[in-house]
Design an enzyme around this catalytic site. Structure first.
Site, PDB file in Angstrom:
ATOM      1  N   ASN A   3     -33.232 -21.363   2.778  1.00 31.88           N
ATOM      2  CA  ASN A   3     -34.527 -20.807   2.629  1.00 31.88           C
ATOM      3  C   ASN A   3     -35.495 -21.964   2.819  1.00 31.88           C
ATOM      4  O   ASN A   3     -35.881 -22.813   2.165  1.00 31.88           O
ATOM      5  CB  ASN A   3     -34.398 -20.262   1.121  1.00 31.88           C
ATOM      6  CG  ASN A   3     -35.897 -19.806   0.753  1.00 31.88           C
ATOM      7  OD1 ASN A   3     -36.518 -19.504   1.558  1.00 31.88           O
ATOM      8  ND2 ASN A   3     -35.956 -19.632  -0.522  1.00 31.88           N
ATOM      9  N   TRP A   4     -36.299 -21.445   3.990  1.00 32.82           N
ATOM     10  CA  TRP A   4     -37.415 -22.449   4.388  1.00 32.82           C
ATOM     11  C   TRP A   4     -38.830 -22.188   3.553  1.00 32.82           C
ATOM     12  O   TRP A   4     -39.606 -22.847   3.755  1.00 32.82           O
ATOM     13  CB  TRP A   4     -37.686 -22.155   5.796  1.00 32.82           C
ATOM     14  CG  TRP A   4     -36.505 -22.697   6.810  1.00 32.82           C
ATOM     15  CD1 TRP A   4     -35.354 -23.052   6.401  1.00 32.82           C
ATOM     16  CD2 TRP A   4     -36.501 -22.504   8.361  1.00 32.82           C
ATOM     17  NE1 TRP A   4     -34.418 -23.469   7.422  1.00 32.82           N
ATOM     18  CE2 TRP A   4     -35.162 -23.039   8.649  1.00 32.82           C
ATOM     19  CE3 TRP A   4     -37.459 -22.260   9.141  1.00 32.82           C
ATOM     20  CZ2 TRP A   4     -34.846 -22.912   9.991  1.00 32.82           C
ATOM     21  CZ3 TRP A   4     -37.254 -22.221  10.535  1.00 32.82           C
ATOM     22  CH2 TRP A   4     -35.944 -22.853  11.082  1.00 32.82           C
ATOM     23  N   LYS A   5     -38.876 -21.201   2.803  1.00 30.96           N
ATOM     24  CA  LYS A   5     -40.011 -20.844   1.947  1.00 30.96           C
ATOM     25  C   LYS A   5     -41.047 -20.661   2.832  1.00 30.96           C
ATOM     26  O   LYS A   5     -41.122 -20.656   3.926  1.00 30.96           O
ATOM     27  CB  LYS A   5     -39.926 -21.730   0.748  1.00 30.96           C
ATOM     28  CG  LYS A   5     -38.750 -21.828   0.024  1.00 30.96           C
ATOM     29  CD  LYS A   5     -39.054 -22.745  -1.389  1.00 30.96           C
ATOM     30  CE  LYS A   5     -37.458 -23.032  -2.074  1.00 30.96           C
ATOM     31  NZ  LYS A   5     -37.649 -23.116  -3.479  1.00 30.96           N
ATOM     32  N   HIS A  59     -35.590 -13.195  -5.407  1.00 27.42           N
ATOM     33  CA  HIS A  59     -35.731 -14.801  -5.240  1.00 27.42           C
ATOM     34  C   HIS A  59     -36.580 -14.842  -6.839  1.00 27.42           C
ATOM     35  O   HIS A  59     -37.442 -14.371  -7.053  1.00 27.42           O
ATOM     36  CB  HIS A  59     -36.432 -15.199  -4.391  1.00 27.42           C
ATOM     37  CG  HIS A  59     -36.066 -16.912  -4.360  1.00 27.42           C
ATOM     38  ND1 HIS A  59     -37.280 -17.649  -4.943  1.00 27.42           N
ATOM     39  CD2 HIS A  59     -35.363 -17.522  -3.792  1.00 27.42           C
ATOM     40  CE1 HIS A  59     -36.803 -18.848  -4.761  1.00 27.42           C
ATOM     41  NE2 HIS A  59     -35.677 -18.904  -4.165  1.00 27.42           N
ATOM     42  N   GLY A  64     -35.679 -26.078  -7.026  1.00 22.75           N
ATOM     43  CA  GLY A  64     -36.870 -26.784  -6.625  1.00 22.75           C
ATOM     44  C   GLY A  64     -37.113 -27.991  -7.653  1.00 22.75           C
ATOM     45  O   GLY A  64     -38.401 -28.645  -7.505  1.00 22.75           O
ATOM     46  N   GLY A 112     -32.855 -24.599  -0.586  1.00 25.89           N
ATOM     47  CA  GLY A 112     -34.319 -24.409  -0.422  1.00 25.89           C
ATOM     48  C   GLY A 112     -34.465 -25.865   0.280  1.00 25.89           C
ATOM     49  O   GLY A 112     -34.202 -25.961   1.408  1.00 25.89           O
ATOM     50  N   GLY A 113     -34.897 -26.767  -0.395  1.00 26.86           N
ATOM     51  CA  GLY A 113     -35.791 -28.101   0.014  1.00 26.86           C
ATOM     52  C   GLY A 113     -34.702 -28.587   0.986  1.00 26.86           C
ATOM     53  O   GLY A 113     -35.114 -29.218   2.125  1.00 26.86           O
TER      54      GLY A 113
HETATM   55  C1  PEP Z   1     -33.954 -21.647  -3.272  1.00 24.22           C
HETATM   56  O1  PEP Z   1     -35.162 -21.563  -2.696  1.00 24.22           O
HETATM   57  O2  PEP Z   1     -33.423 -20.685  -3.483  1.00 24.22           O
HETATM   58  C2  PEP Z   1     -33.445 -22.913  -3.857  1.00 24.22           C
HETATM   59  C3  PEP Z   1     -32.473 -22.733  -4.488  1.00 24.22           C
HETATM   60  O3  PEP Z   1     -34.351 -24.074  -3.751  1.00 24.22           O
HETATM   61  P1  PEP Z   1     -34.115 -25.582  -3.890  1.00 24.22           P
HETATM   62  O4  PEP Z   1     -32.686 -26.025  -3.136  1.00 24.22           O
HETATM   63  O5  PEP Z   1     -35.114 -26.423  -3.313  1.00 24.22           O
HETATM   64  O6  PEP Z   1     -33.984 -25.703  -5.264  1.00 24.22           O
END
Ligand code: PEP
Length: 261
Positions: free
Chosen positions: A12-14, A97, A175, A236-237
């Site tokens: 997930n590049w957000k 999400h 995050g 995500g990150g």
């Molecule tokens: C996400 O965006 O769903 C997520 C799990 O982010 P991160 O891995 O950065 O916690």
């Protein structure tokens, strides 16, 4: 290789990377990543870049996901993009999400409408569920998972359920760098499958894909992938580090191959 032995890795590049940066990043990731029959890799860039990346991507390597969809097919809904418009561009959509639920106040009714819209338009939903830190402290994790699953899956048939993946994403772990322990993840995975058993029966409970997401890194990924009943990761990150993300895909391949033997 059956669907159950396969791992599903979602990046997930957000709201990161503009069109140029996203294209360069995909190019770099493609060079680092071997396609494996054992792993489905899904990239979720911003809405803006989906169309151009859909022309660039090698679908043997990666599938694409929308980070959000709107549930009406068309009409006077300024600023929204429907599942119908995304059909053919993406194969998956992330729905519910925690950032959608908590920043944009999406309800279980919204997620239910979106899950149905995705299915109606041949897009596989990745339905995110998970409790906040306050809910966890009040011992409400199972109740929250129950409500989000019952709310999000209302009117979905067992045949349609086979297209859906459930991502357990505790809000306090997203995050934040606060990892859930494998024990926490196992407890939640069992609660999710138990709720699915209640709604759809034993076979559905055993076969539905359950992912974990929340501050997963290239160093912690293998530990989560090894948890029995965890079919993949939502990242995500760490998905914005091309080398690290491709290392995670290799780890998923190793885990899936070891289980299949
Ligand atoms: C996400 O965006 O769903 C997520 C799990 O982010 P991160 O891995 O950065 O916690």
């Amino acid at each position: 290789m059956t669907a159950q032995n396969k791992k599903l890795i979602v990046g997930n590049w957000k709201m990161n990377l503009n069109m140029h940066e996203a294209s360069l990043f995909l190019h770099k990731l493609s060079g680092l990543t071997k396609p494996h029959r054992t792993v489905d890799v899904v990239l979720a860039p911003t809405m803006l870049t989906l169309q151009s990346l859909s022309l660039q991507v090698n679908y043997r390597q990666f599938k694409l996901a929308a980070q959000n969809i709107y549930w009406r097919d068309q009409g006077a809904f300024t600023g929204e993009v429907s599942a119908r418009q995304l059909s053919g561009v993406v194969q998956y959509a992330i729905i519910g999400h925690s950032e959608r639920r908590h920043i944009f106040h999406e309800s279980d009714k919204d997620t239910r409408n979106k899950v149905q819209a995705a299915i109606r338009n041949n897009i596989s939903p990745i339905l995110c569920v998970g409790e906040t830190a306050a809910e966890r402290a009040m011992n409400e994790t199972n109740d929250i998972l129950h409500d989000q699953l019952v709310g999000g899956l209302a009117n979905i048939t067992s045949e349609e359920l086979s297209q859906i993946a459930i991502a357990y994403e505790p809000v306090w772990a997203i995050g934040t760098g606060n990892n859930a322990t494998p024990h926490d993840v196992t407890q939640a995975e069992k609660a999710i499958r138990s709720q699915i058993r209640h709604l759809y029966g034993k076979t559905a409970a055993e076969t539905v894909r359950v992912l974990y997401g929340g501050s997963v890194t290239k160093d912690s990924a293998a530990e989560y992938l090894a948890i029995p009943g965890i079919d993949g990761l939502l990242i995500g990150g760490a998905s914005l580090d091309a080398q690290g993300f491709s290392d995670i895909i290799e780890k998923a391949h190793k885990t899936a191959s070891a289980v299949a033997k």
